[in-house]
Motif scaffolding. Structure first.
Motif, PDB file in Angstrom:
ATOM      1  N   MET A 240       0.848  -1.195   0.000  1.00 18.74           N
ATOM      2  CA  MET A 240       0.000   0.000   0.000  1.00 18.74           C
ATOM      3  C   MET A 240       0.883   1.245   0.000  1.00 18.74           C
ATOM      4  O   MET A 240       1.994   1.217   0.547  1.00 18.74           O
ATOM      5  N   PRO A 241       0.416   2.340  -0.606  1.00 22.53           N
ATOM      6  CA  PRO A 241       1.241   3.554  -0.630  1.00 22.53           C
ATOM      7  C   PRO A 241       1.402   4.156   0.759  1.00 22.53           C
ATOM      8  O   PRO A 241       0.501   4.046   1.603  1.00 22.53           O
ATOM      9  N   SER A 242       2.540   4.773   1.007  1.00 22.71           N
ATOM     10  CA  SER A 242       2.758   5.466   2.282  1.00 22.71           C
ATOM     11  C   SER A 242       1.843   6.692   2.352  1.00 22.71           C
ATOM     12  O   SER A 242       1.602   7.355   1.342  1.00 22.71           O
ATOM     13  N   ARG A 243       1.349   6.973   3.554  1.00 19.08           N
ATOM     14  CA  ARG A 243       0.623   8.220   3.825  1.00 19.08           C
ATOM     15  C   ARG A 243       1.271   8.800   5.078  1.00 19.08           C
ATOM     16  O   ARG A 243       0.733   8.718   6.173  1.00 19.08           O
ATOM     17  N   ARG A 244       2.474   9.333   4.903  1.00 19.74           N
ATOM     18  CA  ARG A 244       3.212   9.820   6.075  1.00 19.74           C
ATOM     19  C   ARG A 244       2.485  10.996   6.701  1.00 19.74           C
ATOM     20  O   ARG A 244       1.986  11.846   5.983  1.00 19.74           O
ATOM     21  N   PRO A 245       2.472  11.156   8.031  1.00 18.89           N
ATOM     22  CA  PRO A 245       3.092  10.238   8.985  1.00 18.89           C
ATOM     23  C   PRO A 245       2.138   9.146   9.471  1.00 18.89           C
ATOM     24  O   PRO A 245       2.534   8.308  10.265  1.00 18.89           O
ATOM     25  N   GLU A 246       0.864   9.183   9.018  1.00 16.11           N
ATOM     26  CA  GLU A 246      -0.098   8.210   9.549  1.00 16.11           C
ATOM     27  C   GLU A 246       0.303   6.774   9.252  1.00 16.11           C
ATOM     28  O   GLU A 246       0.115   5.875  10.044  1.00 16.11           O
ATOM     29  N   PHE A 247       0.885   6.588   8.049  1.00 17.89           N
ATOM     30  CA  PHE A 247       1.161   5.206   7.633  1.00 17.89           C
ATOM     31  C   PHE A 247       2.389   5.179   6.729  1.00 17.89           C
ATOM     32  O   PHE A 247       2.503   5.966   5.791  1.00 17.89           O
ATOM     33  N   VAL A 248       3.309   4.280   7.029  1.00 22.02           N
ATOM     34  CA  VAL A 248       4.503   4.107   6.188  1.00 22.02           C
ATOM     35  C   VAL A 248       4.381   2.747   5.510  1.00 22.02           C
ATOM     36  O   VAL A 248       4.379   1.713   6.169  1.00 22.02           O
ATOM     37  N   TYR A 409       7.941  -3.072  28.435  1.00 22.14           N
ATOM     38  CA  TYR A 409       8.831  -2.611  27.370  1.00 22.14           C
ATOM     39  C   TYR A 409       7.995  -1.835  26.359  1.00 22.14           C
ATOM     40  O   TYR A 409       6.951  -2.315  25.907  1.00 22.14           O
ATOM     41  N   PHE A 410       8.458  -0.644  25.997  1.00 18.15           N
ATOM     42  CA  PHE A 410       7.644   0.248  25.159  1.00 18.15           C
ATOM     43  C   PHE A 410       8.277   0.409  23.775  1.00 18.15           C
ATOM     44  O   PHE A 410       9.458   0.717  23.671  1.00 18.15           O
ATOM     45  N   MET A 411       7.493   0.177  22.721  1.00 23.23           N
ATOM     46  CA  MET A 411       8.015   0.210  21.345  1.00 23.23           C
ATOM     47  C   MET A 411       7.003   0.901  20.426  1.00 23.23           C
ATOM     48  O   MET A 411       6.202   0.253  19.763  1.00 23.23           O
ATOM     49  N   PRO A 412       7.044   2.248  20.390  1.00 15.91           N
ATOM     50  CA  PRO A 412       6.034   2.989  19.619  1.00 15.91           C
ATOM     51  C   PRO A 412       6.445   3.243  18.170  1.00 15.91           C
ATOM     52  O   PRO A 412       6.236   4.331  17.639  1.00 15.91           O
ATOM     53  N   SER A 413       7.025   2.257  17.491  1.00 14.54           N
ATOM     54  CA  SER A 413       7.553   2.467  16.128  1.00 14.54           C
ATOM     55  C   SER A 413       6.475   2.974  15.175  1.00 14.54           C
ATOM     56  O   SER A 413       5.357   2.470  15.173  1.00 14.54           O
ATOM     57  N   LEU A 414       6.868   3.923  14.343  1.00 12.92           N
ATOM     58  CA  LEU A 414       5.969   4.423  13.304  1.00 12.92           C
ATOM     59  C   LEU A 414       5.688   3.301  12.301  1.00 12.92           C
ATOM     60  O   LEU A 414       4.567   3.105  11.847  1.00 12.92           O
ATOM     61  N   PHE A 415       6.728   2.559  11.938  1.00  6.94           N
ATOM     62  CA  PHE A 415       6.594   1.340  11.130  1.00  6.94           C
ATOM     63  C   PHE A 415       7.650   0.369  11.630  1.00  6.94           C
ATOM     64  O   PHE A 415       8.627   0.777  12.249  1.00  6.94           O
ATOM     65  N   GLU A 416       7.475  -0.923  11.381  1.00  9.62           N
ATOM     66  CA  GLU A 416       8.438  -1.914  11.882  1.00  9.62           C
ATOM     67  C   GLU A 416       8.419  -3.139  10.975  1.00  9.62           C
ATOM     68  O   GLU A 416       7.496  -3.939  11.035  1.00  9.62           O
ATOM     69  N   PRO A 417       9.433  -3.279  10.096  1.00 14.05           N
ATOM     70  CA  PRO A 417       9.470  -4.456   9.217  1.00 14.05           C
ATOM     71  C   PRO A 417       9.339  -5.767   9.994  1.00 14.05           C
ATOM     72  O   PRO A 417       8.606  -6.654   9.602  1.00 14.05           O
TER      73      PRO A 417
END
Length: 511
Positions: A240-248, A409-417
């Motif tokens: 899907m196309p990126s819609r930064r910053p909502e979605f990468v 443990y806190f991991m608020p990644s915007l995106f994460e492969p």
């Protein structure tokens, strides 16, 4: 017995050759393949340093820029010996180390210039070594990220390397955002300058946004027999196309990835974690290890500019040596947009979380270095908030202690492969609070093995993040039995290389 070659920029199977998660994968997957009785060779650049204690194997002679090049192939000693697994580096004076982990260059004035030069020499040397039979008769060549995709370019278009077409080529995407874009013409680090003998097929090689440039990430996706993302959910994201910053998402390559998927070439297989020989810190040393790390950094010339801040962190930590906090939230990560965009854009949300933590006598510990703007943000926050401990450096002992002694443990990644930190935390029985994206979606189940926030818009994501944080802390306060159950489920979760490599054999290697 099948014969594999792994081609990459990083390999944590040998010392001092890792910058990120790719190094872990290139260490662990060959080990798992060798355990199955197949033969594996792993080759990385020497970066003018890794060949020094190696055993010279052969000279590699080839043409680049219309002149003769000679590189050298060395066998090197791994961190751990495995039957059927051999590690190599390729040395040439122009394959230099960069400033990032002594591997990559970072030149904002002309991105990828230095890296293009060294990886073109490396990939051509690899193609020559394959052609010469330096690794024996190969069945599968497995390449990682754009740094190795020129091997595909050479076997497809270079007349000298047409004999490379007989083996199967697999391409793994670790970081889709870094694509290795360089001009076709009129630059020292341009494709035509390095391969003047190849008639360039622009349509097959070009970047969609900069059509006078090659996109080496796209080359890997377009030309490989199988393309691999490091988690099933990330595979769905990148189509899907990126819609930064909502979605990468696909970062301009979503059409190429959709096409690969339609052709049955795109596969999402989750990376794994190591559950053997865990480097364990002793419990109860968290604050001591923090102080030790701070003293070490204070003596480091390169850290003099933040000496005041390191001393300030030390002073804060000393209070907790006697007055232990009741709850610890922690994060360990490189300080980048990917990892902490939510905090950078909405510091007030982070402050709300710290205030909530105060109510249960809790602290937030963050360890990392990276983008100077992010470092500055967290240093400022540390001066403002007594219960925010920012250790602005790198220490393996301290990282081990944090994974061992944290409560959440806190991991608020915007995106994460894929993500590895959440697996390491869960391995120790620590629930994680994560952004429900990519590999985090495939590893953390809300209210079962941890907690997850999500939302269709940025504001919804931020609201959800604060709400889930509050819910996690309330559960710990009010329902210890439910909290213990989540801890236990997290500790029992297993993401093993055995299972992942089964998927590699079935879907990528077709063996």
């Amino acid at each position: 017995m099948s014969n594999f070659l792994f081609v990459a920029a990083e390999n944590d199977g040998i010392a001092d050759c890792k910058a990120g998660g790719m190094g872990d994968v290139v260490r662990d997957v060959p080990r798992e393949i060798s355990r199955r009785g197949d033969k594996v060779h792993v080759v990385v650049p020497s970066y003018s340093r890794l060949h020094k204690d190696g055993v010279f194997k052969t000279s590699l002679k080839f043409q680049l820029r219309g002149t003769s090049y000679t590189a050298e192939l060395y066998e090197v000693t791994p961190k751990k010996e495995f039957d059927n697994l051999t590690h190599y580096v390729i040395h040439h004076p122009e394959i230099e180390e960069g400033g990032i982990a002594h591997i990559y260059h970072d030149d904002p004035t002309e991105p990828f210039f230095n890296d293009f030069v060294k990886f073109m020499i490396f990939c051509t040397a690899v193609a020559e070594a394959i052609k010469m039979g330096a690794f024996g008769e190969l069945d599968v060549v497995h390449m990682h990220d754009w740094h190795s995709s020129a091997v595909l370019f050479l076997k497809t278009y270079h007349p000298a390397y047409s004999s490379l077409k007989k083996m199967r080529y697999v391409y793994s995407i670790h970081n889709l955002a870094i694509q290795g874009i360089r001009p076709f013409y009129d630059n020292f680090a341009s494709v035509h300058n390095w391969f003047p003998e190849i008639q360039l097929k622009h349509e097959e090689l070009m970047d969609w946004r900069y059509q006078d440039c090659i996109n080496l990430m796209a080359v890997g996706i377009r030309l490989a027999d199988a393309v691999h993302t490091v988690s099933p959910s990330y595979k769905e994201d990148v189509m899907m196309p990126s819609r930064r910053p909502e979605f990468v998402g696909g970062e301009s390559l979503e059409k190429d990835l959709q096409k690969a998927n339609d052709e049955g070439r795109l596969h999402g297989i989750l990376n794994a974690s190591n559950y053997n020989n865990i480097r364990e810190a002793e419990k109860g040393l968290l604050y001591r290890n923090t102080v030790k790390a701070l003293f070490r950094w204070l003596q480091d010339e390169s850290k003099k500019y933040k000496a005041d801040f390191l001393a300030h962190t030390g002073e804060k930590i000393m209070e907790f040596v006697t007055e232990r906090p009741k709850f610890i939230v922690s994060s360990v990560a490189r300080l980048t947009e990917q990892k902490f965009y939510f905090f950078k854009r909405s510091p007030e949300a982070f402050e709300k979380m710290l205030k909530r933590l105060e109510k249960i006598d809790g602290i937030f510990m963050l360890l990392g270095t990276g983008d100077p703007d992010y470092e500055q943000l967290f240093r400022d926050m540390s001066y403002k908030h007594k219960n925010f401990i920012f250790t602005n450096g790198q220490s393996e002992d301290l990282i081990d202690s944090m994974y061992l002694e944290t409560d959440l443990y806190f991991m608020p990644s915007l995106f994460e492969p894929c993500g590895i930190s959440q697996m390491l935390a869960m391995r120790n029985g620590n629930p994680c609070l994560v952004h429900h994206t990519g590999g985090l979606k495939d590893t953390v189940t809300h209210m079962k093995t941890g907690f997850a926030f999500e939302g269709k818009t940025y504001n919804a994501q931020i609201k959800s993040m604060i709400k889930r944080f509050d819910e996690a802390l309330t559960l710990w306060e009010k329902d210890k039995a439910a909290w213990k159950k989540i801890q236990s489920n997290a500790k029992k979760a297993r993401f093993t290389w055995g299972k992942s490599v089964d998927g590699y054999y079935e879907k990528l290697y077709l063996l």
